[in-house]
Enzyme design. Structure first.
Site, PDB file in Angstrom:
ATOM      1  N   SER A   1      11.030  13.788 -23.539  1.00 21.80           N
ATOM      2  CA  SER A   1       9.769  14.031 -22.716  1.00 21.80           C
ATOM      3  C   SER A   1       8.403  15.312 -23.181  1.00 21.80           C
ATOM      4  CB  SER A   1       9.990  14.261 -21.017  1.00 21.80           C
ATOM      5  OG  SER A   1       8.725  14.413 -20.102  1.00 21.80           O
TER       6      SER A   1
ATOM      7  N   TYR B   1      12.985  19.451 -13.412  1.00 18.56           N
ATOM      8  CA  TYR B   1      13.154  18.337 -14.640  1.00 18.56           C
ATOM      9  C   TYR B   1      12.827  18.668 -15.771  1.00 18.56           C
ATOM     10  CZ  TYR B   1      11.529  13.681 -16.927  1.00 18.56           C
ATOM     11  OH  TYR B   1      11.110  12.364 -17.207  1.00 18.56           O
TER      12      TYR B   1
HETATM   13  N1  LIG Z   1       7.414   6.940 -17.341  1.00 17.13           N
HETATM   14  C1  LIG Z   1       7.535   8.618 -17.786  1.00 17.13           C
HETATM   15  O1  LIG Z   1       6.736   8.414 -17.329  1.00 17.13           O
HETATM   16  C2  LIG Z   1       8.519   9.046 -18.517  1.00 17.13           C
HETATM   17  C3  LIG Z   1       8.058   9.969 -19.798  1.00 17.13           C
HETATM   18  C4  LIG Z   1       8.273  10.412 -20.873  1.00 17.13           C
HETATM   19  C5  LIG Z   1      10.193  10.652 -20.653  1.00 17.13           C
HETATM   20  N2  LIG Z   1      10.310   9.825 -19.444  1.00 17.13           N
HETATM   21  C6  LIG Z   1      12.241   9.403 -19.702  1.00 17.13           C
HETATM   22  O2  LIG Z   1      12.310   8.161 -20.357  1.00 17.13           O
HETATM   23  C7  LIG Z   1      13.675   7.729 -19.901  1.00 17.13           C
HETATM   24  C8  LIG Z   1      13.321   6.227 -19.104  1.00 17.13           C
HETATM   25  O3  LIG Z   1      12.725   6.810 -18.075  1.00 17.13           O
HETATM   26  P1  LIG Z   1      11.640   5.607 -18.307  1.00 17.13           P
HETATM   27  O4  LIG Z   1      10.260   5.586 -17.743  1.00 17.13           O
HETATM   28  O5  LIG Z   1      11.932   3.862 -19.050  1.00 17.13           O
HETATM   29  O6  LIG Z   1      11.674   5.131 -16.603  1.00 17.13           O
HETATM   30  P2  LIG Z   1      13.359   3.779 -15.762  1.00 17.13           P
HETATM   31  O7  LIG Z   1      12.886   2.287 -15.619  1.00 17.13           O
HETATM   32  O8  LIG Z   1      13.345   4.708 -14.694  1.00 17.13           O
HETATM   33  O9  LIG Z   1      15.099   4.126 -16.990  1.00 17.13           O
HETATM   34  C9  LIG Z   1      16.092   4.543 -16.854  1.00 17.13           C
HETATM   35  C10 LIG Z   1      17.266   4.408 -16.379  1.00 17.13           C
HETATM   36  O10 LIG Z   1      17.913   5.173 -16.395  1.00 17.13           O
HETATM   37  C11 LIG Z   1      18.379   4.478 -16.148  1.00 17.13           C
HETATM   38  N3  LIG Z   1      19.923   5.612 -15.698  1.00 17.13           N
HETATM   39  C12 LIG Z   1      19.676   5.741 -14.415  1.00 17.13           C
HETATM   40  N4  LIG Z   1      20.554   6.888 -14.120  1.00 17.13           N
HETATM   41  C13 LIG Z   1      21.716   6.639 -14.055  1.00 17.13           C
HETATM   42  C14 LIG Z   1      23.131   6.848 -14.659  1.00 17.13           C
HETATM   43  N5  LIG Z   1      24.046   7.870 -13.695  1.00 17.13           N
HETATM   44  N6  LIG Z   1      23.503   6.244 -15.507  1.00 17.13           N
HETATM   45  C15 LIG Z   1      23.403   4.732 -16.432  1.00 17.13           C
HETATM   46  N7  LIG Z   1      22.348   5.026 -16.185  1.00 17.13           N
HETATM   47  C16 LIG Z   1      21.083   5.575 -15.654  1.00 17.13           C
HETATM   48  C17 LIG Z   1      18.546   3.447 -15.412  1.00 17.13           C
HETATM   49  O11 LIG Z   1      19.307   2.160 -14.755  1.00 17.13           O
HETATM   50  P3  LIG Z   1      19.976   1.934 -13.572  1.00 17.13           P
HETATM   51  O12 LIG Z   1      19.260   2.485 -12.185  1.00 17.13           O
HETATM   52  O13 LIG Z   1      20.738   0.871 -13.618  1.00 17.13           O
HETATM   53  O14 LIG Z   1      21.297   2.776 -14.256  1.00 17.13           O
HETATM   54  C18 LIG Z   1      17.049   3.053 -15.743  1.00 17.13           C
HETATM   55  O15 LIG Z   1      17.388   2.354 -16.318  1.00 17.13           O
HETATM   56  C19 LIG Z   1      13.753   8.465 -19.187  1.00 17.13           C
HETATM   57  O16 LIG Z   1      14.755   9.520 -20.253  1.00 17.13           O
HETATM   58  C20 LIG Z   1      12.788   9.863 -18.539  1.00 17.13           C
HETATM   59  O17 LIG Z   1      13.134  11.180 -18.559  1.00 17.13           O
HETATM   60  C21 LIG Z   1      10.085   8.842 -19.053  1.00 17.13           C
END
Ligand SMILES: NC(=O)c1ccc[n+]([C@@H]2O[C@H](COP(=O)([O-])OP(=O)(O)OC[C@H]3O[C@@H](n4cnc5c(N)ncnc54)[C@H](OP(=O)(O)O)[C@@H]3O)[C@@H](O)[C@H]2O)c1
Length: 225
Positions: free
Chosen positions: A136, A149
């Protein structure tokens, strides 16, 4: 057929990366805690001619990570690992609960480290592999109301950069992706961002990552914030 494991593959960026990689002739191994969502992604991949396996896994369970890694190594030609799963709790640091601190580090940091440790030996056997760590821009600079975070993402950055040096000259590559805000379920339970719909879509970010996978570092700044 070479296989790529994606953590957090049921939603958001993990889902979009899985859909794109499946079109490049990789067998996708979809992991996450919510089986229904993983099954939906598997169905979508199969409908467009690809193949996928669903492997429910909670990254906070180290023993389960080890067992599932062994199981997968016996059935698949493991080639890639996308450490994508992650979560964030935002707000003033003094109001961040102990549980929230633990959960962010267990998932974002220890989940990434233990998955990598469990899968790397199989890549080392064939001296080939790709590990893509989803960080990120919170791993590039500190941000207000994101202290823990950001710390967790700085940790993933340090982990990735160190392994890039350690594995230099081998067939195993590490790529770090640093993106700004994305419009995903990540923000569903949060008021930290007033309007996530202004962010890039996960599919747009996934496409940029896939198009730049030859780089060691991919930086995708927010177009709006
Ligand atoms: N959205 C943003 O603005 C943003 C920006 C920069 C970076 N990111 C990063 O991008 C990545 C993906 O995030 P996203 O934005 O696509 O959000 P998201 O849709 O909430 O995806 C996160 C995924 O992680 C899984 N997860 C959470 N806890 C877990 C655990 N204990 N074991 C296994 N799986 C787990 C969740 O699935 P389950 O709940 O089904 O396990 C979910 O599918 C993350 O690392 C986030 O920090 C996001």
């Amino acid at each position: 057929m070479k296989a790529i494991i994606v953590t957090g593959a049921g939603t958001g960026l993990g889902k979009e990366l899985s859909l794109l990689l499946s079109k490049q002739d990789y067998h996708m191994i979809l992991t996450g805690r919510t089986e229904d969502k993983l099954n939906d992604v598997k169905k979508q991949i199969e409908q467009s001619g690809g193949s996928a396996t669903v492997m429910p896994l909670d990254l906070r369970n180290i023993e389960d990570i080890k067992e599932k890694a062994l199981l997968l190594s016996k059935k698949h030609e493991l080639y890639g690992l996308v450490n994508n799963a992650g979560l964030g709790y935002f707000g003033p640091f003094s109001e961040t609960s102990d549980t929230e601190i633990e959960e962010m580090f267990q998932t974002n940091v220890f989940g990434t480290i233990h998955m990598t440790k469990a899968i790397l030996p199989y890549f080392e056997q064939i001296d080939e592999g790709l590990i893509l760590n989803i960080v990120s821009t919170a791993g590039l600079r500190g941000k207000k109301n994101e202290a823990v975070y950001c710390s967790s993402k700085f940790a993933v950055r340090g982990f990735t950069e160190s392994l890039q040096k350690e594995y230099e000259g081998t067939g195993i590559r590490f790529v770090a992706a640093y993106m700004g805000g994305m419009n995903t379920p990540f923000w569903d339970e949060s008021e930290h961002v007033s309007d996530p719909t202004r962010f890039r879509s996960a599919s747009e970010v996934a496409k940029i990552i896939i198009d730049n996978l030859e780089k060691a570092e991919i930086v995708i700044e927010s177009k709006k914030s």
